[in-house]
Design a protein around this motif. Sequence first.
Motif, PDB file in Angstrom:
ATOM      1  N   ALA A  24       1.220  -1.186   0.223  1.00 28.55           N
ATOM      2  CA  ALA A  24      -0.251   0.315   0.175  1.00 28.55           C
ATOM      3  C   ALA A  24       0.842   1.119   0.038  1.00 28.55           C
ATOM      4  O   ALA A  24       0.015   2.542   0.198  1.00 28.55           O
ATOM      5  CB  ALA A  24      -0.877   0.157   1.029  1.00 28.55           C
ATOM      6  N   ASN A  25       2.749   1.379   0.342  1.00 27.40           N
ATOM      7  CA  ASN A  25       2.728   2.274  -0.162  1.00 27.40           C
ATOM      8  C   ASN A  25       3.595   2.338  -1.637  1.00 27.40           C
ATOM      9  O   ASN A  25       3.441   2.131  -2.820  1.00 27.40           O
ATOM     10  CB  ASN A  25       3.938   2.467   0.472  1.00 27.40           C
ATOM     11  N   MET A  26       2.749   3.747  -2.325  1.00 24.59           N
ATOM     12  CA  MET A  26       2.522   3.843  -3.638  1.00 24.59           C
ATOM     13  C   MET A  26       3.126   5.411  -3.629  1.00 24.59           C
ATOM     14  O   MET A  26       3.526   5.784  -4.862  1.00 24.59           O
ATOM     15  CB  MET A  26       0.917   4.866  -3.668  1.00 24.59           C
ATOM     16  N   GLU A  27       3.776   5.647  -2.862  1.00 17.65           N
ATOM     17  CA  GLU A  27       5.758   6.516  -3.128  1.00 17.65           C
ATOM     18  C   GLU A  27       6.091   5.949  -3.749  1.00 17.65           C
ATOM     19  O   GLU A  27       6.781   4.168  -3.581  1.00 17.65           O
ATOM     20  CB  GLU A  27       5.784   7.197  -1.650  1.00 17.65           C
ATOM     21  N   HIS A  28       7.478   6.402  -3.971  1.00 18.69           N
ATOM     22  CA  HIS A  28       8.212   5.960  -5.035  1.00 18.69           C
ATOM     23  C   HIS A  28       9.628   5.343  -4.486  1.00 18.69           C
ATOM     24  O   HIS A  28      10.095   5.865  -3.280  1.00 18.69           O
ATOM     25  CB  HIS A  28       9.142   6.367  -6.017  1.00 18.69           C
ATOM     26  N   HIS A  29      10.089   3.775  -4.043  1.00 16.94           N
ATOM     27  CA  HIS A  29      10.963   3.356  -3.411  1.00 16.94           C
ATOM     28  C   HIS A  29      11.347   1.824  -4.015  1.00 16.94           C
ATOM     29  O   HIS A  29      11.327   1.545  -4.510  1.00 16.94           O
ATOM     30  CB  HIS A  29      10.015   2.353  -2.163  1.00 16.94           C
ATOM     31  N   HIS A  30      12.227   1.212  -2.720  1.00 12.30           N
ATOM     32  CA  HIS A  30      12.668   0.031  -3.723  1.00 12.30           C
ATOM     33  C   HIS A  30      13.082  -1.126  -3.124  1.00 12.30           C
ATOM     34  O   HIS A  30      11.989  -0.199  -0.971  1.00 12.30           O
ATOM     35  CB  HIS A  30      13.950   0.702  -3.413  1.00 12.30           C
ATOM     36  N   HIS A  31      12.722  -1.690  -2.616  1.00  8.68           N
ATOM     37  CA  HIS A  31      13.212  -3.252  -1.976  1.00  8.68           C
ATOM     38  C   HIS A  31      13.814  -4.422  -1.517  1.00  8.68           C
ATOM     39  O   HIS A  31      15.007  -4.502  -2.060  1.00  8.68           O
ATOM     40  CB  HIS A  31      11.747  -4.216  -2.245  1.00  8.68           C
ATOM     41  N   PHE A  32      14.437  -4.540  -0.186  1.00  6.30           N
ATOM     42  CA  PHE A  32      15.536  -5.552   0.625  1.00  6.30           C
ATOM     43  C   PHE A  32      14.938  -6.797   0.844  1.00  6.30           C
ATOM     44  O   PHE A  32      13.399  -6.409   1.588  1.00  6.30           O
ATOM     45  CB  PHE A  32      15.836  -4.605   1.883  1.00  6.30           C
ATOM     46  N   ILE A  33      14.770  -6.705   0.182  1.00  2.00           N
ATOM     47  CA  ILE A  33      14.516  -8.396   0.322  1.00  2.00           C
ATOM     48  C   ILE A  33      15.128  -9.899   1.240  1.00  2.00           C
ATOM     49  O   ILE A  33      16.354  -9.941   0.511  1.00  2.00           O
ATOM     50  CB  ILE A  33      13.638  -9.314  -0.286  1.00  2.00           C
ATOM     51  N   CYS A  34      14.426 -10.011   2.258  1.00  2.00           N
ATOM     52  CA  CYS A  34      15.353 -11.281   2.647  1.00  2.00           C
ATOM     53  C   CYS A  34      15.136 -12.902   2.206  1.00  2.00           C
ATOM     54  O   CYS A  34      14.110 -13.144   2.266  1.00  2.00           O
ATOM     55  CB  CYS A  34      15.178 -11.750   4.214  1.00  2.00           C
ATOM     56  N   THR A  35      16.163 -13.399   1.363  1.00  2.00           N
ATOM     57  CA  THR A  35      16.368 -14.506   1.192  1.00  2.00           C
ATOM     58  C   THR A  35      15.572 -15.746   2.005  1.00  2.00           C
ATOM     59  O   THR A  35      15.526 -16.500   1.261  1.00  2.00           O
ATOM     60  CB  THR A  35      17.444 -15.026  -0.294  1.00  2.00           C
ATOM     61  N   GLU A  36      15.829 -15.600   3.223  1.00  2.00           N
ATOM     62  CA  GLU A  36      16.305 -16.661   4.293  1.00  2.00           C
ATOM     63  C   GLU A  36      14.125 -16.156   4.779  1.00  2.00           C
ATOM     64  O   GLU A  36      13.184 -17.476   4.364  1.00  2.00           O
ATOM     65  CB  GLU A  36      16.751 -16.744   5.220  1.00  2.00           C
ATOM     66  N   CYS A  37      13.623 -15.134   5.052  1.00  2.00           N
ATOM     67  CA  CYS A  37      12.329 -15.423   5.194  1.00  2.00           C
ATOM     68  C   CYS A  37      11.454 -15.114   5.116  1.00  2.00           C
ATOM     69  O   CYS A  37      10.399 -14.556   4.445  1.00  2.00           O
ATOM     70  CB  CYS A  37      12.065 -14.758   7.330  1.00  2.00           C
ATOM     71  N   GLY A  38      12.402 -13.855   3.619  1.00  2.00           N
ATOM     72  CA  GLY A  38      10.929 -13.349   2.653  1.00  2.00           C
ATOM     73  C   GLY A  38      10.766 -12.160   3.217  1.00  2.00           C
ATOM     74  O   GLY A  38       9.736 -11.412   2.012  1.00  2.00           O
ATOM     75  N   ARG A  39      11.090 -11.818   4.015  1.00  2.00           N
ATOM     76  CA  ARG A  39      10.577 -10.155   4.644  1.00  2.00           C
ATOM     77  C   ARG A  39      11.365  -8.953   3.690  1.00  2.00           C
ATOM     78  O   ARG A  39      12.125  -9.143   2.902  1.00  2.00           O
ATOM     79  CB  ARG A  39      11.602  -9.664   5.956  1.00  2.00           C
ATOM     80  N   VAL A  40      10.430  -7.977   3.910  1.00  2.00           N
ATOM     81  CA  VAL A  40      10.242  -6.846   2.606  1.00  2.00           C
ATOM     82  C   VAL A  40      10.797  -5.912   3.357  1.00  2.00           C
ATOM     83  O   VAL A  40       9.569  -5.589   3.849  1.00  2.00           O
ATOM     84  CB  VAL A  40       9.560  -7.087   1.548  1.00  2.00           C
ATOM     85  N   HIS A  41      11.866  -5.011   3.339  1.00  2.00           N
ATOM     86  CA  HIS A  41      11.690  -3.896   3.266  1.00  2.00           C
ATOM     87  C   HIS A  41      11.554  -2.963   2.179  1.00  2.00           C
ATOM     88  O   HIS A  41      12.740  -2.664   1.499  1.00  2.00           O
ATOM     89  CB  HIS A  41      13.222  -3.797   4.636  1.00  2.00           C
ATOM     90  N   ASP A  42      10.910  -1.480   3.238  1.00  2.00           N
ATOM     91  CA  ASP A  42      11.271  -0.420   1.573  1.00  2.00           C
ATOM     92  C   ASP A  42      12.205   0.523   2.176  1.00  2.00           C
ATOM     93  O   ASP A  42      12.597   0.487   3.398  1.00  2.00           O
ATOM     94  CB  ASP A  42      10.022   0.672   2.607  1.00  2.00           C
ATOM     95  N   PHE A  43      12.924   0.668   1.208  1.00  2.00           N
ATOM     96  CA  PHE A  43      13.939   2.040   1.498  1.00  2.00           C
ATOM     97  C   PHE A  43      13.441   3.143   0.447  1.00  2.00           C
ATOM     98  O   PHE A  43      13.054   2.259  -0.875  1.00  2.00           O
ATOM     99  CB  PHE A  43      15.178   0.984   1.928  1.00  2.00           C
ATOM    100  N   TYR A  44      14.006   4.236   0.821  1.00  2.00           N
ATOM    101  CA  TYR A  44      13.993   4.610  -0.436  1.00  2.00           C
ATOM    102  C   TYR A  44      15.716   5.379  -0.849  1.00  2.00           C
ATOM    103  O   TYR A  44      16.947   5.774  -0.101  1.00  2.00           O
ATOM    104  CB  TYR A  44      13.290   6.739   0.125  1.00  2.00           C
TER     105      TYR A  44
END
Length: 150
Positions: free
Chosen positions: A92-112
Amino acid sequence: MAVSKAEIERRMERLAQTCRGGRLKLTHQRMEVFRELAGAEDHPDAETIYQNVRRRVPAISRDTVYRTLATLEEQGLVHKAEILSGRGRYDANMEHHHHFICTECGRVHDFYSRTLDDLPIPRSVASFGRVESAQVQLRGICANCAKGKR
Ligand SMILES: [Zn+2]
Ligand SMILES: [Zn+2]
């Protein structure tokens, strides 16, 4: 870490605005599906959203949740983040952003990042077609998983 109250409010207001514009009817169930996503930071997939919403709205069907997500996406209120294998995850974050994805647990973090927003697109890409947006996906092991490994 959670989405701030103010940010959730802002997202809910965007939904209300879209509905006031007459493009979408604001039903209780739609609102609950969107609320779930507006407060989620982990880019849940449709099934997870369904399971969570069902706790608050027991009468809601899986089909309704899936259809609502498609509708919200059509209205530009959420977008699908293509992440790891297959399963569409919603954001639901519609601001332009990028993702950090953990390949172990699948967690996704937004960053700018302004720098990444202005990524120079290789000229060879022009032969594929016109670029409309660019998003960087970083993959790695999140701090949590790294801790567990030691
Ligand atoms: Zn992890
Ligand atoms: Zn995101």
